[in-house]
Design a protein around this motif. Structure first.
Motif, PDB file in Angstrom:
ATOM      1  N   ILE A 127       0.816  -1.218   0.000  1.00 59.41           N
ATOM      2  CA  ILE A 127       0.000   0.000   0.000  1.00 59.41           C
ATOM      3  C   ILE A 127       0.847   1.265   0.000  1.00 59.41           C
ATOM      4  O   ILE A 127       0.417   2.318  -0.471  1.00 59.41           O
TER       5      ILE A 127
ATOM      6  N   SER B 162       1.071   2.806  -3.336  1.00 64.63           N
ATOM      7  CA  SER B 162      -0.171   3.193  -3.997  1.00 64.63           C
ATOM      8  C   SER B 162      -0.259   4.710  -4.111  1.00 64.63           C
ATOM      9  O   SER B 162      -0.039   5.435  -3.138  1.00 64.63           O
ATOM     10  N   SER B 163      -0.585   5.184  -5.297  1.00 62.30           N
ATOM     11  CA  SER B 163      -0.700   6.622  -5.526  1.00 62.30           C
ATOM     12  C   SER B 163      -1.886   7.221  -4.779  1.00 62.30           C
ATOM     13  O   SER B 163      -1.971   8.443  -4.620  1.00 62.30           O
TER      14      SER B 163
ATOM     15  N   TRP C 162      -2.554   6.551  -1.588  1.00 62.24           N
ATOM     16  CA  TRP C 162      -2.302   6.423  -0.141  1.00 62.24           C
ATOM     17  C   TRP C 162      -1.086   7.266   0.195  1.00 62.24           C
ATOM     18  O   TRP C 162       0.010   7.025  -0.308  1.00 62.24           O
TER      19      TRP C 162
ATOM     20  N   ASP D 211       1.785  -0.273  -7.845  1.00 62.69           N
ATOM     21  CA  ASP D 211       0.709   0.711  -7.746  1.00 62.69           C
ATOM     22  C   ASP D 211      -0.540   0.197  -8.463  1.00 62.69           C
ATOM     23  O   ASP D 211      -1.651   0.209  -7.915  1.00 62.69           O
ATOM     24  N   HIS D 212      -0.368  -0.286  -9.691  1.00 59.47           N
ATOM     25  CA  HIS D 212      -1.515  -0.780 -10.451  1.00 59.47           C
ATOM     26  C   HIS D 212      -2.016  -2.115  -9.910  1.00 59.47           C
ATOM     27  O   HIS D 212      -3.221  -2.400  -9.978  1.00 59.47           O
TER      28      HIS D 212
ATOM     29  N   LYS E 126      -2.073  -2.869  -6.790  1.00 60.27           N
ATOM     30  CA  LYS E 126      -2.898  -2.485  -5.646  1.00 60.27           C
ATOM     31  C   LYS E 126      -4.281  -2.027  -6.097  1.00 60.27           C
ATOM     32  O   LYS E 126      -5.300  -2.344  -5.455  1.00 60.27           O
ATOM     33  N   ASN E 127      -4.357  -1.290  -7.205  1.00 57.11           N
ATOM     34  CA  ASN E 127      -5.659  -0.860  -7.726  1.00 57.11           C
ATOM     35  C   ASN E 127      -6.540  -2.055  -8.075  1.00 57.11           C
ATOM     36  O   ASN E 127      -7.754  -2.051  -7.821  1.00 57.11           O
TER      37      ASN E 127
ATOM     38  N   ASN F 201      -7.714  -3.836  -4.860  1.00 60.16           N
ATOM     39  CA  ASN F 201      -8.760  -3.068  -4.178  1.00 60.16           C
ATOM     40  C   ASN F 201     -10.160  -3.427  -4.679  1.00 60.16           C
ATOM     41  O   ASN F 201     -11.142  -3.322  -3.938  1.00 60.16           O
TER      42      ASN F 201
END
Length: 344
Positions: free
Chosen positions: A32, A35-36, A38, A51-52, A54-55, A58
Motif C-alpha cells: 500500500i 499506492s498513488s 495512499w 501501484d496498479h 494495488k488498484n 482493491n
C-alpha cells in the motif's frame, strides 16, 4: 471471517476462496505504501507495477472477504442456534477490542504512528479505534457486526409477520441495493465510520449469501468453453483496473461484483494442505498482519519495493501466523473469535 460447524470436505472451493481472499488482503496491505492513492507514509521508491496491482486488488479483496462471510451465513441460519446477537458479538467484537487495544495500539504508539501523534490516549481509544475514525483494518469487524444486526432484525420481522422464507432474501437484497445507491448518490455518507463501509460492502455480503442459497439454479456455466469465457471476463476487468481510467464509483461496484461472481464460478471444489492452513488461520492473519506493516513503513520506507513486499508479505505474514498458533496453544482462541471447533 466467521467459523461455523459444517462438513468442510464437501466445500473445498470455499476454503480455497477464503484463502485467496486473505492472501489478497495481505498482499494489498503489504504494497500500500506504493499506492498513488495512499499518502500516510512517504517513500523515495516508486513502483508502477505495484501501484496498479494495488488498484486491481482493491476491486476484489474486501468484496471477496465479505462475500465469504455472507456465504457462511447460510450455515449459521441452518444451525441449531441460528443467527444470534450474543454469538456474533463474541466472534467479532471480542477480537476487535482485544486486537485493537492490545496489539494495534501498542505497535502504532511504538512507531509513533502519524495519525495518533498529538492526541491523548483516551481520544485514540474512544474516537480513533472504537468509533472507527482511524482503526486501520479493524473496521471490518464492527461493519460485519452491523450487517448481522440488520439481518437479525430482518429475520425477526419476517418471523413476527409470518412471511414466507423467500421474503428474507428479498428484504435483504432490497437493503443491500438501497444502501449502495445511497452512498453513490450522497458521497458524504462514505466518510461516516462504519456506515460508509457498510453501504459499500453489504451488497458483496449478500452476493455470497445468495450464491450459497441458489448456486445450483444460477450457475450459468458448466462447459469448458464457458469457464474460459468467465476467465477472460475476469482478466478483462483486471486490465481495466490497470489502465487507470477514471470510472464512476457505481461502475467500480459493478466491476467488483462481476469479479466476485467470476471467482466463485472459476474456483474448483478443491484445495490442498497449504491452502487449508491459510484458510483455517485467515482470521488471525487478518487481525495480526496489518499492524506489523507500520514497523516496515516507519523503519525502512526507502528499501527496494520488492524487498519491502517480501518482508511484509512473507516475514510479517509468518509472524502473524505464529501469533495465531500461540494463542490457540495457550487456549486463547477467543481472541480470534473461536468459541467452538473450526471446520470451515
Amino acid at each position: 471471517m466467521t467459523f461455523v460447524k459444517r462438513q468442510s470436505a464437501r466445500r473445498q472451493d470455499i476454503i480455497t476462496i477464503r484463502a485467496l481472499a486473505i492472501f489478497l488482503v495481505m498482499l494489498g496491505q503489504s504494497i500500500i505504501i506504493y499506492s498513488s492513492g495512499w499518502d500516510l507514509y512517504s517513500t523515495t521508491q516508486t513502483s508502477w507495477v505495484l501501484d496498479h496491482l494495488k488498484n486491481t486488488i482493491n476491486m476484489v479483496q474486501m468484496p471477496l472477504f465479505f462475500s465469504v462471510s455472507g456465504f457462511c451465513l447460510v450455515f449459521t441460519l441452518n444451525s441449531k442456534h441460528g443467527l444470534s446477537v450474543i454469538d456474533k458479538s463474541k466472534r467479532l467484537l471480542i477480537p476487535f477490542f482485544t486486537v485493537g487495544l492490545l496489539w494495534m495500539l501498542p505497535i502504532r504508539l511504538l512507531v509513533r504512528y502519524q495519525g495518533y501523534v498529538g492526541k491523548s490516549l483516551w481520544h485514540i481509544i474512544l474516537i480513533d479505534i472504537i468509533m472507527g475514525k482511524d482503526n486501520g483494518h479493524l473496521w471490518f469487524l464492527p461493519t460485519l457486526m452491523i450487517i448481522f444486526l440488520i439481518l437479525i432484525g430482518v429475520k425477526k420481522w419476517v418471523a413476527i409477520f409470518k412471511w414466507p422464507d423467500w421474503s428474507f432474501d428479498l428484504l435483504s437484497a432490497f437493503l443491500a441495493i438501497s444502501v449502495l445507491i445511497t452512498v453513490n448518490i450522497f458521497p458524504e455518507v462514505d466518510s461516516i465510520p462504519y456506515i460508509g463501509q457498510l453501504c459499500r460492502n453489504f451488497i458483496y455480503f449478500y452476493i455470497g449469501y445468495f450464491w450459497h442459497c441458489h448456486e445450483e439454479q444460477i450457475r450459468p456455466v458448466k462447459s469448458v468453453a464457458g469457464k474460459i469465457s468467465i476467465g477472460l471476463l475476469l482478466f478483462s476487468l483486471c486490465i481495466l483496473s490497470w489502465i487507470g481510467m477514471p470510472v464512476p464509483s457505481c461502475f467500480l461496484a459493478v466491476f467488483s461484483m462481476l469479479m466476485v461472481v467470476c471467482v466463485y464460478e472459476l474456483i474448483p471444489n478443491w484445495s490442498c494442505k497449504p491452502v487449508q492452513i491459510v484458510s483455517a488461520n485467515s482470521m488471525g492473519l487478518y487481525l495480526f498482519h496489518s499492524p506489523l506493516l507500520y514497523i516496515s513503513f516507519t523503519l525502512w520506507p526507502d528499501i527496494s519495493p520488492y524487498l519491502m513486499l517480501t518482508v511484509n508479505l512473507v516475514g510479517w505474514g509468518l509472524c502473524a501466523f505464529a501469533v495465531t498458533e500461540l494463542l490457540r496453544r495457550f487456549r486463547m482462541g477467543f481472541v480470534l473469535g473461536e468459541f467452538c471447533s473450526r471446520t470451515l
